[in-house]
Write an enzyme that holds these catalytic residues in place. Structure first.
Site, PDB file in Angstrom:
ATOM      1  CE  LYS A 163      -6.529   0.204  -2.825  1.00 56.63           C
ATOM      2  NZ  LYS A 163      -5.716  -0.923  -3.287  1.00 56.63           N
TER       3      LYS A 163
ATOM      4  NE  ARG B 221     -11.218  -4.328  -3.121  1.00 59.71           N
ATOM      5  CZ  ARG B 221     -10.394  -3.916  -2.170  1.00 59.71           C
ATOM      6  NH1 ARG B 221     -10.801  -3.129  -1.210  1.00 59.71           N
ATOM      7  NH2 ARG B 221      -9.139  -4.300  -2.187  1.00 59.71           N
TER       8      ARG B 221
ATOM      9  NE  ARG C   3      -0.018  -4.906   2.119  1.00 59.79           N
ATOM     10  CZ  ARG C   3      -1.058  -4.565   1.354  1.00 59.79           C
ATOM     11  NH1 ARG C   3      -1.280  -3.313   1.060  1.00 59.79           N
ATOM     12  NH2 ARG C   3      -1.858  -5.500   0.880  1.00 59.79           N
TER      13      ARG C   3
ATOM     14  NE  ARG D 283      -5.397  -9.045  -1.697  1.00 57.26           N
ATOM     15  CZ  ARG D 283      -4.296  -8.615  -1.059  1.00 57.26           C
ATOM     16  NH1 ARG D 283      -3.295  -9.431  -0.834  1.00 57.26           N
ATOM     17  NH2 ARG D 283      -4.223  -7.378  -0.657  1.00 57.26           N
TER      18      ARG D 283
ATOM     19  NE  ARG E  23      -3.929  -7.265   4.090  1.00 61.26           N
ATOM     20  CZ  ARG E  23      -4.480  -6.466   3.184  1.00 61.26           C
ATOM     21  NH1 ARG E  23      -4.266  -5.168   3.247  1.00 61.26           N
ATOM     22  NH2 ARG E  23      -5.245  -6.943   2.235  1.00 61.26           N
TER      23      ARG E  23
HETATM   24  P1  AMP Z   1      -7.633  -4.413   1.132  1.00 61.15           P
HETATM   25  O1  AMP Z   1      -7.187  -4.157   2.530  1.00 61.15           O
HETATM   26  O2  AMP Z   1      -8.172  -3.198   0.457  1.00 61.15           O
HETATM   27  O3  AMP Z   1      -6.563  -5.107   0.318  1.00 61.15           O
HETATM   28  O4  AMP Z   1      -8.872  -5.435   1.211  1.00 61.15           O
HETATM   29  C1  AMP Z   1      -8.672  -6.729   1.756  1.00 61.15           C
HETATM   30  C2  AMP Z   1      -9.861  -7.608   1.440  1.00 61.15           C
HETATM   31  O5  AMP Z   1     -11.047  -7.091   2.071  1.00 61.15           O
HETATM   32  C3  AMP Z   1     -10.232  -7.711  -0.032  1.00 61.15           C
HETATM   33  O6  AMP Z   1      -9.418  -8.659  -0.725  1.00 61.15           O
HETATM   34  C4  AMP Z   1     -11.689  -8.185   0.088  1.00 61.15           C
HETATM   35  O7  AMP Z   1     -11.758  -9.557   0.477  1.00 61.15           O
HETATM   36  C5  AMP Z   1     -12.187  -7.341   1.263  1.00 61.15           C
HETATM   37  N1  AMP Z   1     -12.736  -6.045   0.796  1.00 61.15           N
HETATM   38  C6  AMP Z   1     -12.135  -4.834   0.922  1.00 61.15           C
HETATM   39  N2  AMP Z   1     -12.921  -3.862   0.415  1.00 61.15           N
HETATM   40  C7  AMP Z   1     -14.033  -4.468  -0.047  1.00 61.15           C
HETATM   41  C8  AMP Z   1     -15.214  -4.015  -0.706  1.00 61.15           C
HETATM   42  N3  AMP Z   1     -15.421  -2.713  -1.024  1.00 61.15           N
HETATM   43  N4  AMP Z   1     -16.154  -4.928  -1.048  1.00 61.15           N
HETATM   44  C9  AMP Z   1     -15.995  -6.233  -0.759  1.00 61.15           C
HETATM   45  N5  AMP Z   1     -14.893  -6.729  -0.148  1.00 61.15           N
HETATM   46  C10 AMP Z   1     -13.915  -5.868   0.205  1.00 61.15           C
END
Ligand code: AMP
Length: 216
Positions: free
Chosen positions: A16, A89, A128, A172, A161
């Site tokens: 994404k 989400r 990554r 996740r 990360r």
């Molecule tokens: P990402 O960078 O999209 O992989 O998101 C990393 C982490 O941020 C996720 O595993 C969640 O802990 C948190 N996170 C991201 N987007 C959301 C969301 N819409 N609602 C709640 N937590 C989020």
């Protein structure tokens, strides 16, 4: 012309962020990563930042109120096109988002699901690398930077990360399967699917075609 709002859905490692980076190079559209916004917030020195860091580190979702609060300005902005990468989400966030948009006489125009099989995710996630300065995404094999460990865009050192590891990835993936996947049904009338295994330029072309054909 009315401004568009789109959502990107997909498992962690579905590309994404990489596709959003590519889109931002070619199309005048704001790509907002919910995860990046949270990581920026987590850099601050507050109790809330500490909580965000812990929750991300556990592969769980931060509270619905918190993420909506952080994205509030963007949700309410009707002056530009937006892609929300990783928001909403879960159903509660989607319902709240609908409520806010409706009160603004606004709506979500399209939801793009980047579909990848779970057995590809570990390789993608472990390889990554991200830039903590400008949030560009790389992969050591599939999308390497020109100079190893250095961001092409801003020259910052790239990092891995903390939540990009095998144990947290499982959590996740579970969070996606238990909560986020329900959104495929919720948005079924405006849902488009892109095969995440395609090459980046192919995914971009499919996206551009969808975007160019969205109605008023
Ligand atoms: P990402 O960078 O999209 O992989 O998101 C990393 C982490 O941020 C996720 O595993 C969640 O802990 C948190 N996170 C991201 N987007 C959301 C969301 N819409 N609602 C709640 N937590 C989020």
């Amino acid at each position: 012309m009315s401004k568009k709002k789109l959502i990107f859905l997909g498992l962690p490692g579905a590309s994404k962020g990489t596709l959003c980076n590519e889109i931002a190079k070619h199309i005048n559209i704001n790509t907002i990563s919910a995860g990046d916004c949270l990581r920026e917030e987590a850099k601050k020195d507050t109790i809330r930042s500490q909580q965000i860091k812990e929750t991300i580190g556990q592969g769980k979702l931060v509270s619905d109120e918190l993420i909506i609060d952080i994205l509030n300005d963007k949700i309410n902005d009707k002056t530009q096109d937006y892609i929300f990468d990783g928001f909403p989400r879960n159903i509660a966030q989607a319902t709240k988002l609908d409520e806010v948009l409706k009160s603004n006489n606004d709506k979500i125009d399209a939801v793009i699901y980047l579909n990848v099989s779970e057995d590809k995710l570990l390789e993608r996630i472990l390889g990554r690398r991200v830039c903590p300065n400008c949030n560009s995404n790389y992969h050591i094999s599939f999308l390497p930077p020109q100079k190893e460990g250095i961001c092409d865009k801003c020259g910052n050192d790239l990092i891995t990360r903390k939540d990009d590891n095998e144990i947290i990835l499982k959590d996740r993936i579970n969070t996606f399967n238990n909560e986020t996947k329900l959104l495929l049904d919720y948005y079924q009338d405006i849902l488009y699917e892109i095969d995440g295994a395609l090459e980046l330029d192919e995914k971009f072309e499919i996206f551009k075609n969808i975007y160019d054909n969205l109605g008023e």
